[in-house]
Design a protein around this motif. Structure first.
Motif, PDB file in Angstrom:
ATOM      1  N   GLY A 147       0.792  -1.216   0.000  1.00  0.00           N
ATOM      2  CA  GLY A 147       0.000   0.000   0.000  1.00  0.00           C
ATOM      3  C   GLY A 147       0.826   1.268   0.000  1.00  0.00           C
ATOM      4  N   CYS A 148       2.044   1.187  -0.534  1.00  0.00           N
ATOM      5  CA  CYS A 148       2.912   2.363  -0.566  1.00  0.00           C
ATOM      6  C   CYS A 148       3.512   2.480  -1.961  1.00  0.00           C
ATOM      7  N   GLY A 149       2.743   2.996  -2.895  1.00  0.00           N
ATOM      8  CA  GLY A 149       3.234   3.142  -4.258  1.00  0.00           C
ATOM      9  C   GLY A 149       3.396   1.795  -4.927  1.00  0.00           C
ATOM     10  N   VAL A 150       4.414   1.686  -5.809  1.00  0.00           N
ATOM     11  CA  VAL A 150       4.640   0.432  -6.524  1.00  0.00           C
ATOM     12  C   VAL A 150       5.012  -0.662  -5.535  1.00  0.00           C
ATOM     13  N   GLU A 151       4.733  -1.895  -5.917  1.00  0.00           N
ATOM     14  CA  GLU A 151       4.973  -3.011  -5.011  1.00  0.00           C
ATOM     15  C   GLU A 151       6.352  -3.644  -5.197  1.00  0.00           C
ATOM     16  N   SER A 152       7.187  -3.086  -6.075  1.00  0.00           N
ATOM     17  CA  SER A 152       8.519  -3.653  -6.258  1.00  0.00           C
ATOM     18  C   SER A 152       9.373  -3.399  -5.021  1.00  0.00           C
ATOM     19  N   ARG A 153      10.336  -4.248  -4.821  1.00  0.00           N
ATOM     20  CA  ARG A 153      11.192  -4.170  -3.630  1.00  0.00           C
ATOM     21  C   ARG A 153      12.189  -3.022  -3.756  1.00  0.00           C
ATOM     22  N   ALA A 154      12.337  -2.264  -2.680  1.00  0.00           N
ATOM     23  CA  ALA A 154      13.384  -1.253  -2.626  1.00  0.00           C
ATOM     24  C   ALA A 154      14.671  -1.989  -2.279  1.00  0.00           C
ATOM     25  N   ASP A 155      15.456  -2.302  -3.310  1.00  0.00           N
ATOM     26  CA  ASP A 155      16.562  -3.231  -3.132  1.00  0.00           C
ATOM     27  C   ASP A 155      17.895  -2.556  -2.851  1.00  0.00           C
ATOM     28  N   GLY A 156      17.893  -1.236  -2.649  1.00  0.00           N
ATOM     29  CA  GLY A 156      19.142  -0.568  -2.307  1.00  0.00           C
ATOM     30  C   GLY A 156      19.431  -0.662  -0.821  1.00  0.00           C
ATOM     31  N   GLY A 157      20.640  -0.225  -0.449  1.00  0.00           N
ATOM     32  CA  GLY A 157      20.987  -0.213   0.968  1.00  0.00           C
ATOM     33  C   GLY A 157      20.073   0.721   1.740  1.00  0.00           C
ATOM     34  N   ASP A 158      19.793   0.406   2.984  1.00  0.00           N
ATOM     35  CA  ASP A 158      18.876   1.214   3.778  1.00  0.00           C
ATOM     36  C   ASP A 158      19.444   1.434   5.165  1.00  0.00           C
ATOM     37  N   THR A 159      18.818   2.292   5.888  1.00  0.00           N
ATOM     38  CA  THR A 159      19.226   2.545   7.265  1.00  0.00           C
ATOM     39  C   THR A 159      17.997   2.909   8.085  1.00  0.00           C
ATOM     40  N   VAL A 160      18.135   2.829   9.415  1.00  0.00           N
ATOM     41  CA  VAL A 160      16.992   3.055  10.286  1.00  0.00           C
ATOM     42  C   VAL A 160      17.397   3.963  11.440  1.00  0.00           C
ATOM     43  N   PHE A 161      16.465   4.815  11.861  1.00  0.00           N
ATOM     44  CA  PHE A 161      16.681   5.714  12.987  1.00  0.00           C
ATOM     45  C   PHE A 161      15.543   5.523  13.992  1.00  0.00           C
ATOM     46  N   ARG A 162      15.859   5.702  15.261  1.00  0.00           N
ATOM     47  CA  ARG A 162      14.848   5.616  16.313  1.00  0.00           C
ATOM     48  C   ARG A 162      14.353   7.019  16.642  1.00  0.00           C
ATOM     49  N   LEU A 163      13.043   7.157  16.647  1.00  0.00           N
ATOM     50  CA  LEU A 163      12.412   8.456  16.893  1.00  0.00           C
ATOM     51  C   LEU A 163      11.517   8.369  18.117  1.00  0.00           C
ATOM     52  N   GLU A 164      11.715   9.270  19.075  1.00  0.00           N
ATOM     53  CA  GLU A 164      10.860   9.361  20.256  1.00  0.00           C
ATOM     54  C   GLU A 164       9.862  10.507  20.066  1.00  0.00           C
ATOM     55  N   VAL A 165       8.581  10.162  20.180  1.00  0.00           N
ATOM     56  CA  VAL A 165       7.537  11.177  20.081  1.00  0.00           C
ATOM     57  C   VAL A 165       7.008  11.419  21.495  1.00  0.00           C
ATOM     58  N   PRO A 166       7.250  12.591  22.081  1.00  0.00           N
ATOM     59  CA  PRO A 166       6.916  12.819  23.490  1.00  0.00           C
ATOM     60  C   PRO A 166       5.436  12.997  23.778  1.00  0.00           C
ATOM     61  N   SER A 167       4.689  13.480  22.778  1.00  0.00           N
ATOM     62  CA  SER A 167       3.264  13.720  23.006  1.00  0.00           C
ATOM     63  C   SER A 167       2.513  13.560  21.680  1.00  0.00           C
ATOM     64  N   ARG A 168       1.206  13.433  21.777  1.00  0.00           N
ATOM     65  CA  ARG A 168       0.401  13.250  20.577  1.00  0.00           C
ATOM     66  C   ARG A 168       0.481  14.502  19.716  1.00  0.00           C
ATOM     67  N   ARG A 169       0.862  14.310  18.445  1.00  0.00           N
ATOM     68  CA  ARG A 169       1.028  15.459  17.582  1.00  0.00           C
ATOM     69  C   ARG A 169       1.137  15.011  16.119  1.00  0.00           C
ATOM     70  N   GLU A 170       1.007  15.960  15.227  1.00  0.00           N
ATOM     71  CA  GLU A 170       1.188  15.685  13.811  1.00  0.00           C
ATOM     72  C   GLU A 170       2.672  15.788  13.482  1.00  0.00           C
ATOM     73  N   VAL A 171       3.158  14.830  12.739  1.00  0.00           N
ATOM     74  CA  VAL A 171       4.587  14.742  12.422  1.00  0.00           C
ATOM     75  C   VAL A 171       4.763  14.668  10.907  1.00  0.00           C
ATOM     76  N   THR A 172       5.780  15.370  10.388  1.00  0.00           N
ATOM     77  CA  THR A 172       6.140  15.295   8.972  1.00  0.00           C
ATOM     78  C   THR A 172       7.573  14.790   8.862  1.00  0.00           C
ATOM     79  N   ILE A 173       7.741  13.721   8.097  1.00  0.00           N
ATOM     80  CA  ILE A 173       9.063  13.134   7.869  1.00  0.00           C
ATOM     81  C   ILE A 173       9.328  13.196   6.365  1.00  0.00           C
ATOM     82  N   GLU A 174      10.418  13.831   5.997  1.00  0.00           N
ATOM     83  CA  GLU A 174      10.709  14.046   4.573  1.00  0.00           C
ATOM     84  C   GLU A 174      12.098  13.509   4.239  1.00  0.00           C
ATOM     85  N   LEU A 175      12.193  12.756   3.153  1.00  0.00           N
ATOM     86  CA  LEU A 175      13.456  12.207   2.676  1.00  0.00           C
ATOM     87  C   LEU A 175      13.683  12.711   1.256  1.00  0.00           C
TER      88      LEU A 175
END
Length: 307
Positions: free
Chosen positions: A189-217
């Motif tokens: 359910g996120c655009g095309v269904e083909s695998r994103a086969d490049g290298g990836d990385t992950v970050f941990r995000l702490e959300v302190p309170s209920r709010r709207e968040v925008t994440i842009e890459l």
């Protein structure tokens, strides 16, 4: 006539015997008399004379039926066994055998399978069915609910060393130095269904309170074209814990310099805007590697912005 002395003695003996019989009556003799009363023991013993039978069903006192005799017609519950009275005998029915529980004298269908659990849509709550199947209890997980088995989890082994990011920050990341040994995959359910086969990385995000968040890459590499994709999870190594995902933005919404639209979308930028509950989340940065016409899409430097 005057009796002789031995006549008087004989008469006296007969009289004494008669008095002794009245003072100490012979139970056998009195019971055999048609006019005699019935003793207490006889009155309480069943017999051919029609005396009362203490067993309600009149059965053999050595059988289970005699021991469990009943008179009430009202069904009742004993645990999840439905007990009814049929012909003076108790009949038990196991409600669980028919996927039900016993309540107020009847078998009621399960609300849920006893002991089962699943995650709520927010992946923060484990929905646990009680032991009888009468309803669901909500258990708020300290970190997240694992969608694979509906249990609460407190850590993610693959993300123990994930660097932390905070809202209001910007980070430059070189995806070329990320290997593909454990590529993360976004949920459907996120655009095309083909695998994103490049290298990836992950970050941990702490959300302190209920709010709207925008994440842009965004692709900010001037020497390469990068087809970005970003997704957000409650558990970094659980695909089913995905909260939001974005592959491309519309060309008119892109903030990446330069014109590189494919089918009305700028593939070099991905943006998530969603309302989040307080807690820990994992932001996964990924990209596709392919060639389209004269353009080669690969790895390079991207910019991560969190607001």
């Amino acid at each position: 006539m005057r009796l002789p002395w031995y006549g008087l003695a004989l008469a006296s003996g007969v009289l004494l015997v008669g008095c002794s019989a009245l003072i100490n009556p012979d139970d056998g003799r009195l019971g055999s008399s048609p006019d005699a009363g019935t003793s207490e023991s006889d009155a309480s013993s069943p017999g051919e004379d029609g005396g009362p039978d203490p067993r309600p069903d009149g059965g053999d006192p050595g059988t289970d039926a005699g021991a469990s005799g009943c008179t009430s017609e009202e069904p009742r519950c004993e645990g999840d066994a439905l007990v009814t009275c049929v012909g003076g005998m108790e009949v038990r029915q196991d409600c669980r055998a028919r996927s039900a529980y016993c309540d107020e004298g009847e078998c009621v269908d399960w609300e849920c399978e006893p002991g089962s659990r699943e995650c709520a849509d927010d992946l923060r709550t484990s929905l646990v069915c009680d032991a009888r199947g009468t309803g669901v209890m909500e258990v708020v997980c300290p970190v997240a609910c694992d969608p694979t088995d509906g249990s609460c989890t407190t850590s993610s082994d693959r993300c123990m060393d994930a660097p932390s990011v905070t809202l209001g920050s910007t980070h430059m990341v070189d995806l070329c130095i990320k290997n593909d040994d454990h590529t993360f995959r976004r949920a459907p359910g996120c655009g095309v269904e083909s695998r994103a086969d490049g290298g990836d990385t992950v970050f941990r995000l702490e959300v302190p309170s209920r709010r709207e968040v925008t994440i842009e890459l965004s692709d900010v590499d001037t020497t390469a074209a990068i087809d970005t994709i970003v997704y957000l999870r409650r558990l970094c190594d659980a695909e089913g814990s995905q909260v939001a995902c974005d592959d491309d933005v519309r060309c008119e919404d892109s903030t990446v310099p330069g014109e590189l639209c494919i089918g009305g979308a700028d593939v070099r930028q991905s943006r998530i805007t969603t309302r989040l509950e307080p807690g820990t989340y994992y932001v996964v940065l990924d990209h596709f590697e392919y060639t389209r016409g004269e353009v080669r899409f690969g790895c390079g430097e991207v910019r991560l912005t969190l607001e």
